[in-house]
Write a protein that holds these residues in place. Sequence first.
Motif, PDB file in Angstrom:
ATOM      1  N   LYS A   1       0.765  -1.176   0.117  1.00  0.00           N
ATOM      2  CA  LYS A   1      -0.042   0.041   0.135  1.00  0.00           C
ATOM      3  C   LYS A   1       0.775   1.071   0.024  1.00  0.00           C
ATOM      4  O   LYS A   1       1.797   1.279   0.848  1.00  0.00           O
ATOM      5  CB  LYS A   1      -0.952   0.002   1.337  1.00  0.00           C
ATOM      6  N   LEU A   2       0.489   2.152  -0.833  1.00  0.00           N
ATOM      7  CA  LEU A   2       1.009   3.464  -0.971  1.00  0.00           C
ATOM      8  C   LEU A   2       0.140   4.482  -0.755  1.00  0.00           C
ATOM      9  O   LEU A   2      -0.924   4.784  -1.149  1.00  0.00           O
ATOM     10  CB  LEU A   2       2.076   3.611  -2.198  1.00  0.00           C
ATOM     11  N   THR A   3       0.500   5.493   0.011  1.00  0.00           N
ATOM     12  CA  THR A   3      -0.370   6.789   0.043  1.00  0.00           C
ATOM     13  C   THR A   3       0.383   8.022  -0.806  1.00  0.00           C
ATOM     14  O   THR A   3       1.499   8.293  -0.461  1.00  0.00           O
ATOM     15  CB  THR A   3      -0.733   7.250   1.679  1.00  0.00           C
ATOM     16  N   GLN A   4      -0.502   8.649  -1.424  1.00  0.00           N
ATOM     17  CA  GLN A   4       0.087   9.855  -2.174  1.00  0.00           C
ATOM     18  C   GLN A   4      -0.473  11.041  -1.847  1.00  0.00           C
ATOM     19  O   GLN A   4      -1.919  11.185  -1.576  1.00  0.00           O
ATOM     20  CB  GLN A   4      -0.195   9.752  -3.662  1.00  0.00           C
ATOM     21  N   ILE A   5       0.000  12.111  -1.460  1.00  0.00           N
ATOM     22  CA  ILE A   5      -0.353  13.279  -1.342  1.00  0.00           C
ATOM     23  C   ILE A   5       0.441  14.481  -2.310  1.00  0.00           C
ATOM     24  O   ILE A   5       1.124  13.969  -2.812  1.00  0.00           O
ATOM     25  CB  ILE A   5      -0.388  14.021   0.016  1.00  0.00           C
TER      26      ILE A   5
ATOM     27  N   LEU B   1      -5.116  11.580   9.321  1.00  0.00           N
ATOM     28  CA  LEU B   1      -5.911  10.789   8.577  1.00  0.00           C
ATOM     29  C   LEU B   1      -4.932  10.029   7.778  1.00  0.00           C
ATOM     30  O   LEU B   1      -5.275   8.967   7.347  1.00  0.00           O
ATOM     31  CB  LEU B   1      -6.784  11.610   7.805  1.00  0.00           C
ATOM     32  N   ILE B   2      -3.866  10.631   7.205  1.00  0.00           N
ATOM     33  CA  ILE B   2      -2.833  10.136   6.355  1.00  0.00           C
ATOM     34  C   ILE B   2      -2.190   8.711   7.095  1.00  0.00           C
ATOM     35  O   ILE B   2      -2.176   7.752   6.697  1.00  0.00           O
ATOM     36  CB  ILE B   2      -1.776  10.954   5.776  1.00  0.00           C
ATOM     37  N   ASN B   3      -1.888   9.100   8.317  1.00  0.00           N
ATOM     38  CA  ASN B   3      -1.094   8.101   9.172  1.00  0.00           C
ATOM     39  C   ASN B   3      -2.404   6.949   9.483  1.00  0.00           C
ATOM     40  O   ASN B   3      -1.691   5.517   9.658  1.00  0.00           O
ATOM     41  CB  ASN B   3      -0.750   8.664  10.437  1.00  0.00           C
ATOM     42  N   GLU B   4      -3.481   7.223   9.622  1.00  0.00           N
ATOM     43  CA  GLU B   4      -4.523   5.976   9.715  1.00  0.00           C
ATOM     44  C   GLU B   4      -4.495   5.043   8.701  1.00  0.00           C
ATOM     45  O   GLU B   4      -4.916   3.958   8.844  1.00  0.00           O
ATOM     46  CB  GLU B   4      -5.795   6.725   9.996  1.00  0.00           C
ATOM     47  N   GLN B   5      -4.071   5.334   7.401  1.00  0.00           N
ATOM     48  CA  GLN B   5      -4.210   4.548   6.463  1.00  0.00           C
ATOM     49  C   GLN B   5      -3.165   3.309   6.576  1.00  0.00           C
ATOM     50  O   GLN B   5      -3.137   2.377   5.696  1.00  0.00           O
ATOM     51  CB  GLN B   5      -3.898   5.241   4.992  1.00  0.00           C
TER      52      GLN B   5
END
Length: 411
Positions: free
Chosen positions: A164-168, A188-192
Amino acid sequence: MLRWIIFLIIFGILDLYAFQAFKTVTKNGLLYTIYWIITALVIGNFVFHYFGFSRRDGFSHAHAYAFGFFLAILIPKMILLIGMFAEDVFRVPQAAYRYFTEGESAKGNYFASRRQFISKLALGVAAIPFASILYGIYKGKYNYKVLKYTMYFEDLPKAFDGYKLTQISDIHSGSFDNIDKVKYAVNLINEQQSDVILFTGDIVNNKTDELIPYVDVFNKLKAKDGLYSVLGNHDYGDYVTWETEEAKHQNLEHLKTLQKDIGFDLLLNESRYLEKDGERIALIGVENWGVGGFKKAGDLKKASSKINKDDFKILLSHDPSHWEREVIKDDYHYHLTLSGHTHGMQFGIEIPGWFKWSPVKWRYKYWAGIYKEMGQYINVNRGFGYLAFPGRVGIWPEITVIELKKGTSIA
């Protein structure tokens, strides 16, 4: 000065026309006074801030709100103008007919009275963008949405199945006016609980000093495999005037230092490998590259010089026009590109999974969400922050979470 005189004349004609709808549905003189006072204050504030705009100081919060409130009255009044003009399509020919057939017996009253129904309808329609813009200014700009995608690749290394990757993207820290809302978004980002966090540029509007109050907010970002970033067009300081080139250079060097303090590994036409269970995927980051007068500092060949052609590749490139013009045609085959830049224009209509529209589509072919060309994918993030217009209407700030899966999509 001449341009402002022309502006005031044009807006005056627009406003007098729009006022006809308001006057048709009420005869209250106090409401008339309030209407014109609000109009004068909003236009006066807009002219005051934009007449004295300085590239040395850049775009301030005051400029943003002057622009935002101006739009809040301009767009509804344009709708009223259209409604009233549509009625005049019939009123003017009728008046001409009466003039030539009735003559002096009409006593000069050739125009039929405006119909109250038309005015009420126009006012009702105009109220929608008016309320939407005000909501976008006060609430919409912090209405963060987590958008989740699952993407399948047959050649994804097996160890990265489920990665999983999160992009902002497009933080634009100089625009923020509520640090608590930004803290909420970081949580919220860290919760992912993604394996890696990827930022695709524009951390400031113009100057690195804008980021200083938020370093201790963004350094709370956490991901097991780290944080990586690239530069966007605004990060270079090109949109303000500097006393010297050295001052501009030092501003950029300071920005690089602050990104490091946050925890980002800033990729300046560079690459890294993410490794897991003896397998790896390549992460490539280019500096900004964009069409339409934007900086072209990105060097795809240089950034990819230390990776293998057969590697699974994720590219960070701020401007989606780079993907369109260079990336998808490259022999290296970049499996997934992550971009931002467009903000979705911060304005549009979107029904997730069904429909999306924004005026920015006339400027960018790939402007929001996931697209596929030549067996390669791009995700264009709608942006974390906002710029110029101090709000968002219909196109909300985005946190993208992408899960990589090995195989072929069953959809």
